[in-house]
Design an enzyme around this catalytic site. Structure first.
Site, PDB file in Angstrom:
ATOM      1  N   HIS A 177      -3.419   1.084   0.623  1.00 56.04           N
ATOM      2  CA  HIS A 177      -4.327  -0.049   0.796  1.00 56.04           C
ATOM      3  C   HIS A 177      -3.916  -0.893   2.014  1.00 56.04           C
ATOM      4  CE1 HIS A 177      -6.650  -3.644  -0.094  1.00 56.04           C
ATOM      5  NE2 HIS A 177      -5.537  -4.349  -0.170  1.00 56.04           N
ATOM      6  N   HIS A 182      -5.757  -2.938   5.585  1.00 49.77           N
ATOM      7  CA  HIS A 182      -5.437  -4.185   6.300  1.00 49.77           C
ATOM      8  C   HIS A 182      -4.956  -3.983   7.727  1.00 49.77           C
ATOM      9  CE1 HIS A 182      -6.107  -6.919   2.999  1.00 49.77           C
ATOM     10  NE2 HIS A 182      -5.386  -6.164   2.198  1.00 49.77           N
ATOM     11  N   GLU A 222     -10.667  -8.843   1.711  1.00 48.91           N
ATOM     12  CA  GLU A 222     -10.539  -7.713   0.777  1.00 48.91           C
ATOM     13  C   GLU A 222     -11.841  -6.918   0.615  1.00 48.91           C
ATOM     14  OE1 GLU A 222      -7.883  -6.438  -0.269  1.00 48.91           O
ATOM     15  OE2 GLU A 222      -6.430  -8.054  -0.074  1.00 48.91           O
ATOM     16  N   SER A 241      -9.768   1.125   1.861  1.00 48.22           N
ATOM     17  CA  SER A 241      -8.638   1.896   1.339  1.00 48.22           C
ATOM     18  C   SER A 241      -8.974   2.659   0.064  1.00 48.22           C
ATOM     19  CB  SER A 241      -7.446   0.974   1.058  1.00 48.22           C
ATOM     20  OG  SER A 241      -7.729   0.105  -0.032  1.00 48.22           O
TER      21      SER A 241
HETATM   22  N1  NLE Z   1      -9.086  -0.856  -4.942  1.00 47.65           N
HETATM   23  C1  NLE Z   1      -8.312  -0.845  -3.735  1.00 47.65           C
HETATM   24  C2  NLE Z   1      -7.807   0.569  -3.443  1.00 47.65           C
HETATM   25  O1  NLE Z   1      -7.939   1.441  -4.276  1.00 47.65           O
HETATM   26  O2  NLE Z   1      -7.273   0.800  -2.379  1.00 47.65           O
HETATM   27  C3  NLE Z   1      -7.142  -1.805  -3.794  1.00 47.65           C
HETATM   28  C4  NLE Z   1      -7.547  -3.244  -3.959  1.00 47.65           C
HETATM   29  C5  NLE Z   1      -6.388  -4.210  -3.867  1.00 47.65           C
HETATM   30  C6  NLE Z   1      -6.825  -5.631  -3.957  1.00 47.65           C
HETATM   31 FE   FE2 Z   2      -5.326  -6.425   0.086  1.00 51.02          FE
END
Ligand code: NLE
Ligand code: FE2
Length: 319
Positions: A177, A182, A222, A241
């Site tokens: 992630h 990010h 996010e 992600s």
């Molecule tokens: N749902 C996201 C993932 O699977 O990468 C992560 C979210 C974190 C806030």
């Molecule tokens: Fe995050």
């Protein structure tokens, strides 16, 4: 805009809680949920070896001191497999689903399927591109500390891998992630301006304002979407992600709402799977401008000027 009447009370609270003067003064040890004890519905709940590994990696983050290089981790072949599964799947979705800024920045990091990238190397690239850096953290950091870190152009990042049973979606931050969601975005200057404003606003925020800013962060950094012509493209790390979330966002089953930092922000959902509502920005410049206005309601002009070097004249006027 916040009401003028709120200002005196705000000043008192600012005095009570010292505004951090440097990154060292931002605590990175208060971890919420997950991290220590995985919840029953977490895919790693019954996996003791996974939990032990997480704890060992968490200790590295706890021992890290600002200014030191981030320790390099040797990832297992199982962790490498998770990384390359996620990278391969997502890479195929980015050309259609990710925003232009992401597409420009993604190649800077030269992600390879056969090696899990190290935070230290990525932090060096960010420093060069936008002056941002990465600081390791053991899990989901307390929102005030996390947001305060952004004011120092510092992104707190986890270093452990999601559970191998569910590569396409995890409810919490993990290395995939951070790296795929990010890190590339933090190489874009306009995006960074926007995120920086959220951080500077958090320095003097009272607890209810921190909560509001946390939601603003959640629905932009996010899970945000940006318009390119008539097309909606992802810039939120939680979408970028997760190939599950990316496909969900693209099917158009969710609601899309224009982003307004002053509006009451809806409840955040961590655990109920994909988002049912996404906020849409016109552009990062527009988002940065809106957030800077919001920030100027909370943050005294001297702190604004100190942290946001190029403060627009209209916002420096002391009332
Ligand atoms: N749902 C996201 C993932 O699977 O990468 C992560 C979210 C974190 C806030
Ligand atoms: Fe995050």
């Amino acid at each position: 805009y916040g009401t003028k009447a709120a200002a005196p009370e705000q000043k008192v609270r600012t005095k009570e809680r010292r505004v951090p003067q440097s990154l060292e003064e931002v605590d990175n040890t208060q971890i919420l949920g997950f991290g220590a004890d995985l919840a029953e519905d977490h895919p790693g709940f019954k996996d003791q070896a996974y939990k032990d590994r997480r704890m060992a990696i968490a200790d590295i983050a706890r021992a890290h001191r600002v200014g030191d290089p981030i320790p390099r981790l040797e990832y297992t072949s199982e962790e490498l497999h998770v990384w390359n599964t996620v990278l391969r799947e997502l890479r195929g979705l980015y050309p259609d689903g990710a925003c232009a800024e992401f597409q420009r920045c993604f190649p800077l990091f030269d992600f390879k399927e056969d090696v899990v990238p190290q935070l230290e190397d990525l932090s060096q690239i960010l420093k060069r591109e936008t002056g941002w850096q990465i600081r390791p953290v053991a899990g989901l950091l307390h929102p005030r500390d996390f947001l305060n870190g952004l004011a120092f152009k510092t992104f707190h990042s986890t270093q452990y891998m999601r559970h191998p049973s569910k590569p396409m979606y995890t409810p919490e931050p993990d290395l995939c992630h951070e790296l795929l969601g990010h890190v590339p975005m933090l190489a874009d200057p306009d995006f960074c301006d926007m995120v920086h404003s959220i951080g500077v606003a958090s320095l003097c925020a009272d607890d209810s304002q921190i909560w509001h800013l946390t939601k603003i962060y959640w629905f932009t950094v996010e899970f945000g979407i940006v318009l390119e012509g008539y097309e909606k493209k992802a810039f939120g790390a939680g979408i970028l992600s997760s190939y599950g979330e990316m496909e969900h966002m693209r099917t158009g089953k969710a609601d899309y709402v224009p982003f307004d930092p002053h509006a009451k922000q809806p409840k955040m959902s961590y655990k109920d799977g994909y988002q049912n509502r996404y906020f849409v920005l016109k552009s990062f410049k527009d988002g940065a401008q809106k957030l800077r206005e919001y920030c100027s309601d909370i943050t005294p002009p001297d702190i604004m000027a100190r942290f946001l070097h190029k403060v627009t004249p209209a916002l420096t006027d002391d009332p």
